[in-house]
Scaffold this motif. Sequence first.
Motif, mmCIF file in Angstrom:
data_model
loop_
_atom_site.group_PDB
_atom_site.id
_atom_site.type_symbol
_atom_site.label_atom_id
_atom_site.label_comp_id
_atom_site.label_asym_id
_atom_site.label_seq_id
_atom_site.Cartn_x
_atom_site.Cartn_y
_atom_site.Cartn_z
ATOM 1 N N ARG A 250 45.175 38.757 26.041
ATOM 2 C CA ARG A 250 45.394 40.304 25.725
ATOM 3 C C ARG A 250 45.817 41.721 26.317
ATOM 4 N NH1 ARG A 250 39.249 43.039 26.825
ATOM 5 N NH2 ARG A 250 39.095 42.325 28.755
ATOM 6 N N VAL A 251 46.905 41.793 25.875
ATOM 7 C CA VAL A 251 47.741 42.750 26.493
ATOM 8 C C VAL A 251 46.613 43.646 27.551
ATOM 9 C CG1 VAL A 251 49.596 44.860 26.178
ATOM 10 C CG2 VAL A 251 49.955 43.229 25.291
ATOM 11 N N HIS A 252 47.695 43.669 28.737
ATOM 12 C CA HIS A 252 46.852 44.850 30.070
ATOM 13 C C HIS A 252 47.896 46.336 30.171
ATOM 14 C CE1 HIS A 252 44.836 45.450 33.621
ATOM 15 N NE2 HIS A 252 46.007 45.236 34.416
ATOM 16 N N ASP A 253 49.556 45.750 29.615
ATOM 17 C CA ASP A 253 49.740 47.347 29.731
ATOM 18 C C ASP A 253 51.189 46.516 29.225
ATOM 19 O OD1 ASP A 253 51.278 45.874 32.183
ATOM 20 O OD2 ASP A 253 50.745 46.213 33.655
ATOM 21 N N GLU A 254 52.539 47.191 29.620
ATOM 22 C CA GLU A 254 53.609 47.093 29.044
ATOM 23 C C GLU A 254 54.096 45.594 29.432
ATOM 24 O OE1 GLU A 254 56.367 50.556 29.731
ATOM 25 O OE2 GLU A 254 55.424 51.153 28.894
ATOM 26 N N GLN A 255 54.121 45.112 30.911
ATOM 27 C CA GLN A 255 54.418 43.551 31.804
ATOM 28 C C GLN A 255 52.991 42.658 31.481
ATOM 29 O OE1 GLN A 255 57.691 43.541 31.355
ATOM 30 N NE2 GLN A 255 58.161 45.854 30.131
ATOM 31 N N THR A 256 52.555 43.255 31.486
ATOM 32 C CA THR A 256 51.050 42.366 31.669
ATOM 33 C C THR A 256 50.178 41.778 30.495
ATOM 34 O OG1 THR A 256 51.342 43.351 34.159
ATOM 35 C CG2 THR A 256 49.457 41.381 33.559
ATOM 36 N N ALA A 257 49.562 40.947 30.783
ATOM 37 C CA ALA A 257 48.415 40.410 29.546
ATOM 38 C C ALA A 257 47.246 39.901 30.674
ATOM 39 C CB ALA A 257 48.410 39.200 28.551
ATOM 40 N N GLU A 258 46.387 39.783 30.289
ATOM 41 C CA GLU A 258 45.385 39.636 30.946
ATOM 42 C C GLU A 258 44.717 38.039 29.569
ATOM 43 O OE1 GLU A 258 40.400 40.619 31.844
ATOM 44 O OE2 GLU A 258 41.750 41.796 30.928
ATOM 45 N N MET A 259 44.425 36.838 30.765
ATOM 46 C CA MET A 259 43.870 35.459 30.694
ATOM 47 C C MET A 259 42.331 36.144 30.526
ATOM 48 S SD MET A 259 44.357 31.719 31.029
ATOM 49 C CE MET A 259 45.679 32.769 32.505
ATOM 50 N N LYS A 260 41.867 35.813 29.273
ATOM 51 C CA LYS A 260 40.709 35.601 28.651
ATOM 52 C C LYS A 260 40.239 33.506 28.343
ATOM 53 C CE LYS A 260 37.669 37.899 29.806
ATOM 54 N NZ LYS A 260 36.945 38.297 30.801
ATOM 55 N N ARG A 261 38.631 33.594 28.596
ATOM 56 C CA ARG A 261 38.023 32.658 27.580
ATOM 57 C C ARG A 261 38.253 31.625 27.618
ATOM 58 N NH1 ARG A 261 34.897 35.589 28.873
ATOM 59 N NH2 ARG A 261 33.692 36.949 27.219
ATOM 60 N N LEU A 262 39.242 30.580 29.075
ATOM 61 C CA LEU A 262 40.248 29.746 29.330
ATOM 62 C C LEU A 262 38.994 28.866 29.375
ATOM 63 C CD1 LEU A 262 42.498 27.848 28.636
ATOM 64 C CD2 LEU A 262 42.868 28.070 31.548
ATOM 65 N N TYR A 263 38.803 27.418 28.146
ATOM 66 C CA TYR A 263 38.242 26.739 28.443
ATOM 67 C C TYR A 263 37.536 25.216 27.705
ATOM 68 C CZ TYR A 263 33.363 24.825 27.575
ATOM 69 O OH TYR A 263 31.369 23.879 26.993
ATOM 70 N N VAL A 264 37.208 24.638 28.085
ATOM 71 C CA VAL A 264 37.393 23.010 27.766
ATOM 72 C C VAL A 264 36.107 22.534 28.133
ATOM 73 C CG1 VAL A 264 37.738 20.952 27.473
ATOM 74 C CG2 VAL A 264 39.862 22.870 28.205
ATOM 75 N N ASN A 265 35.844 22.114 26.600
ATOM 76 C CA ASN A 265 33.814 21.627 26.531
ATOM 77 C C ASN A 265 33.812 20.409 27.262
ATOM 78 O OD1 ASN A 265 32.238 18.900 24.932
ATOM 79 N ND2 ASN A 265 31.466 21.331 23.792
#
Length: 151
Positions: A64-79
């Motif tokens: 999800r966008v954090h600021d103009e140049q940055t995204a925040e990663m969430k929920r990287l997961y492998v069963n």
Amino acid sequence: MRIDIRDYAHPDAVKLIAEVQQEYVIRYGGVDETPVDPAEFTPPSGLFLVGYLDDVPVASGGWRVHDEQTAEMKRLYVNPTARGRGLARAVLAELERTAVERGLRRLILETGTKQPEAIELYLTSGYAPIPPFGHYADSPNARHLGKILTP
């Protein structure tokens, strides 16, 4: 593995998000309490991916966008049934690719000390410590990492 863009509320995404939250309960004693609005993972403000093996959802991740140049990663997961096959690395690479495609230049994330395999994945993928941010900025168990993305 096939990786598809999915709505954060898609049943396959919901299933994997519930699984990762249960993983947090096991490792930390509670769910990730970071505020999340599913709309934040809708293009162009964000993106959520689900990875499939034989049409079974086994991996996920989003930004999800954090600021103009940055995204925040969430929920990287492998069963757990699909771990050890490089699927997390594949989803991570696709998250980076799509963030660059969106015009973002940096990915940041929060993970925790009780997820050593995640920390290892990020460090071996070019992520480095950054100043704390977000809901767990003051947590001694939190690790904050970031990576400059190149097109």
